[in-house]
Write a protein that holds these residues in place. Structure first.
Motif, PDB file in Angstrom:
ATOM      1  N   GLU A  16      11.841  -9.066  -7.683  1.00  0.00           N
ATOM      2  CA  GLU A  16      11.513  -7.825  -7.339  1.00  0.00           C
ATOM      3  C   GLU A  16      10.001  -7.914  -6.395  1.00  0.00           C
ATOM      4  O   GLU A  16       9.045  -8.561  -6.875  1.00  0.00           O
ATOM      5  N   LEU A  64       7.048  -6.262  -4.644  1.00  0.00           N
ATOM      6  CA  LEU A  64       6.451  -5.029  -4.684  1.00  0.00           C
ATOM      7  C   LEU A  64       5.860  -4.409  -3.388  1.00  0.00           C
ATOM      8  O   LEU A  64       5.432  -5.303  -2.434  1.00  0.00           O
ATOM      9  N   PRO A  65       5.881  -2.977  -3.260  1.00  0.00           N
ATOM     10  CA  PRO A  65       5.032  -2.565  -2.093  1.00  0.00           C
ATOM     11  C   PRO A  65       3.538  -2.875  -2.715  1.00  0.00           C
ATOM     12  O   PRO A  65       3.282  -2.962  -3.785  1.00  0.00           O
ATOM     13  N   VAL A  66       2.539  -2.911  -1.565  1.00  0.00           N
ATOM     14  CA  VAL A  66       1.112  -3.106  -2.130  1.00  0.00           C
ATOM     15  C   VAL A  66       0.847  -1.762  -3.040  1.00  0.00           C
ATOM     16  O   VAL A  66       0.965  -0.845  -2.663  1.00  0.00           O
ATOM     17  N   PRO A  67       0.454  -2.130  -4.212  1.00  0.00           N
ATOM     18  CA  PRO A  67       0.204  -0.842  -5.191  1.00  0.00           C
ATOM     19  C   PRO A  67      -1.224  -0.376  -4.748  1.00  0.00           C
ATOM     20  O   PRO A  67      -2.043  -0.840  -4.121  1.00  0.00           O
ATOM     21  N   THR A  68      -1.462   0.773  -5.317  1.00  0.00           N
ATOM     22  CA  THR A  68      -2.999   1.541  -5.560  1.00  0.00           C
ATOM     23  C   THR A  68      -3.623   0.913  -6.667  1.00  0.00           C
ATOM     24  O   THR A  68      -2.850   0.442  -7.652  1.00  0.00           O
ATOM     25  N   ARG A  71      -9.836  -2.754  -5.311  1.00  0.00           N
ATOM     26  CA  ARG A  71      -9.115  -2.049  -4.064  1.00  0.00           C
ATOM     27  C   ARG A  71      -9.381  -2.768  -2.727  1.00  0.00           C
ATOM     28  O   ARG A  71      -8.664  -2.827  -1.967  1.00  0.00           O
ATOM     29  N   ARG A 102       4.510 -10.315  -8.843  1.00  0.00           N
ATOM     30  CA  ARG A 102       3.760 -10.065  -9.777  1.00  0.00           C
ATOM     31  C   ARG A 102       3.690 -11.102 -11.004  1.00  0.00           C
ATOM     32  O   ARG A 102       4.812 -10.914 -11.415  1.00  0.00           O
ATOM     33  N   GLU A 112      -4.687   2.857  -8.803  1.00  0.00           N
ATOM     34  CA  GLU A 112      -4.028   3.633 -10.086  1.00  0.00           C
ATOM     35  C   GLU A 112      -2.991   3.111 -10.658  1.00  0.00           C
ATOM     36  O   GLU A 112      -2.606   3.193 -11.506  1.00  0.00           O
ATOM     37  N   GLU A 113      -2.019   2.485  -9.542  1.00  0.00           N
ATOM     38  CA  GLU A 113      -0.712   1.963 -10.084  1.00  0.00           C
ATOM     39  C   GLU A 113      -0.830   0.897 -10.717  1.00  0.00           C
ATOM     40  O   GLU A 113       0.013   0.643 -11.486  1.00  0.00           O
ATOM     41  N   LEU A 114      -2.047   0.183 -10.811  1.00  0.00           N
ATOM     42  CA  LEU A 114      -2.273  -0.974 -11.271  1.00  0.00           C
ATOM     43  C   LEU A 114      -2.935  -0.613 -12.768  1.00  0.00           C
ATOM     44  O   LEU A 114      -2.976  -1.680 -13.714  1.00  0.00           O
ATOM     45  N   LEU A 149      -6.581  -5.143  -2.434  1.00  0.00           N
ATOM     46  CA  LEU A 149      -5.247  -4.267  -2.197  1.00  0.00           C
ATOM     47  C   LEU A 149      -5.367  -3.756  -0.542  1.00  0.00           C
ATOM     48  O   LEU A 149      -4.177  -3.988  -0.092  1.00  0.00           O
TER      49      LEU A 149
END
Ligand code: FAD
Length: 428
Positions: free
Chosen positions: A195, A197-201, A65, A89, A203-205, A68
């Motif tokens: 592709e 990516l927007p910075v993921p959370t 976290r 990624r 949870e999204e990971l 991110l």
């Protein structure tokens, strides 16, 4: 040589805009387009369903976290300069992903901060070899540490200095940070089919149910790092009188030290800039404490461990590590698990291990207590097992510093005099 038409700055640590010589070189090389890249590494980010708390085998969720948050902040800061972070990624190998982008985007100059960890050295060699073979110019400045570990080892006749005092005698004064203000970066070039990516959370990971998790009170990113550093340094008397062994390890609401370690670990804060700002405070007061106990003394410990770890094969293990005492540690899974999960029955030890799980940060002397308890002090369990738990759960987990301190605390290296408190020993 003609100027490259496109440059790439590859972020790994060094997640900052200030004092960033790699970014600075990419900005100045005359390239019309600049690609600022970070590649998410599945080696760190793959969630591990078997783990007792969310995270991968190597990185607990609190550190992921923090990373991110740091990437989000870096992106925002780059956007203010007319650029942005290109977040990719990797399917498997980060080096392969970087090499592919170098080729596809026709990059002429690649800049990245040099890194001394074994994993990073192998990864970076692969990318550098590819770049050189493709005629891409590569620039890899040292900016994660105050000094260049390779240079110190050279000055010491090819071996790392193994005591703090000999390290300081060789090191001298660190270079000044690169702090030039600028308002614009070259525009980002076309990224084709990639592709982004927007910075993921977290949870999204794929990190599961986090509703029960306590979120540590330390937020990632350069903006917060600079704010936190300024807040610490504005109390000049505190800075001038800082003596590490005298801090209260159970001060939680206002910790006794700066809690800048996670920011230094990810390079959200430059250690050179921090050092430089502490010197400014010293210049404005009459007396101030000195290394090893002073605040600059702490940064020198950091560089000390970076240098020794860089120059010592198998630094992160007992076997094959020349500076590590070979100790017949006992095996006792039950005691180890009780220690790891804060169930030893010793309130001080258990409280610290719970703080580790919830915050990912503890005061240095608290780390001393639990490391000593696990190893030479009480349980006589291998330091590598404790190191692994710290490596996973600390938000400031740092390969050189973590291994160095476990070697120290278990009396496996650096320090063998287990009857004296450490601060007396350090002053001898
Ligand atoms: P401050 O006292 O404010 O010091 C400023 C900076 O100096 C720190 O942020 C850190 O970068 C550096 N520093 C301070 N103490 C040390 C030290 N003993 N060795 C090297 N650098 C130091 N620190 C980590 O950053 N990552 C780790 O993985 C880590 N593992 C540790 C494991 C054990 C068993 C022990 C005993 C210590 C470990 N430390 C580690 C060192 C130290 O405990 C932390 O750096 C410190 O507590 C961080 O808090 P701070 O930023 O408030 O420190």
């Amino acid at each position: 040589a003609t100027a490259a038409t496109a440059a790439m700055v590859w972020f790994r640590k060094g997640l900052r805009v200030h004092d960033n010589p790699a970014l600075d070189a990419a900005r100045r090389c005359g390239a019309g387009r600049l690609y600022p890249v970070f590649v998410l590494d599945p080696r760190y980010l793959r969630p591990d369903p078997a783990a007792a708390s969310p995270g991968s085998a190597r990185a607990g969720v609190a550190r992921v976290r923090f990373l991110l948050e740091s990437l989000g902040d870096l992106d925002a800061r780059l956007r203010r300069l007319g650029s942005r972070l290109l977040l990719l990624r990797a399917r498997d190998d980060v080096a392969d992903a970087v090499c592919a982008a170098l080729k596809d985007w026709n990059i002429g100059k690649l800049c990245f901060e040099s890194d001394t960890e074994p994993y990073a050295l192998a990864r970076d060699k692969k990318v550098t070899d590819f770049a050189m073979a493709s005629g891409i110019e590569v620039f890899t400045p040292v900016s994660h540490t105050l000094f260049d570990p390779a240079e110190i080892i050279n000055k010491n006749g090819g071996r790392p200095p193994l005591t703090y005092q000999s390290f300081i005698a060789i090191a001298g004064e660190p270079p000044e940070p690169v702090m030039e203000e600028y308002s614009e970066l070259p525009p980002v070039g076309d990224t084709g089919e990639y592709e982004l990516l927007p910075v993921p959370t977290v949870e999204e990971l794929g990190y599961g149910d986090l509703s029960q998790e306590e979120i540590p009170p330390f937020r990632g990113g350069e903006t917060e790092a600079l704010r936190r550093m300024k807040e610490s340094l504005q109390d000049k008397e505190w800075v001038a009188k800082f003596e590490k062994p005298k801090g209260d390890p159970s001060a939680f609401l206002k910790p006794a030290t700066t809690v800048l370690s996670p920011y230094l670990k990810f390079g959200c804060l430059s250690s050179r800039y921090f050092y430089h700002c502490i010197q400014d405070v010293y210049r404005s007061v009459r007396n101030y404490t000195k290394p090893p106990v002073s605040l600059t003394g702490q940064l020198l410990w950091r560089d000390f461990f970076y240098t020794v770890s860089f120059g010592t094969p198998n630094f992160d293990q007992m076997k094959g590590n020349k500076i590590c005492k070979q100790i017949p540690w006992s095996e006792n899974e039950e005691l180890f698990v009780a220690w790891r999960d804060g169930r030893t029955g010793y309130p001080w030890i258990d409280a610290i291990m719970i703080q580790l799980r919830k915050w990912g940060w503890m005061h240095h002397l608290a780390r001393h207590s639990v490391a000593c308890f696990l190893t030479r002090g009480d349980l006589f369990i291998h330091w590598e097992k404790g190191r692994d738990v710290f490596e996973r759960l600390l938000i400031d987990s740092d390969w050189s510093i973590n291994n160095g301190n476990w070697l120290w605390l278990s009396c496996s290296s650096f320090f063998y005099q287990n009857l004296l408190p450490y601060y007396i020993w350090e002053e001898i």
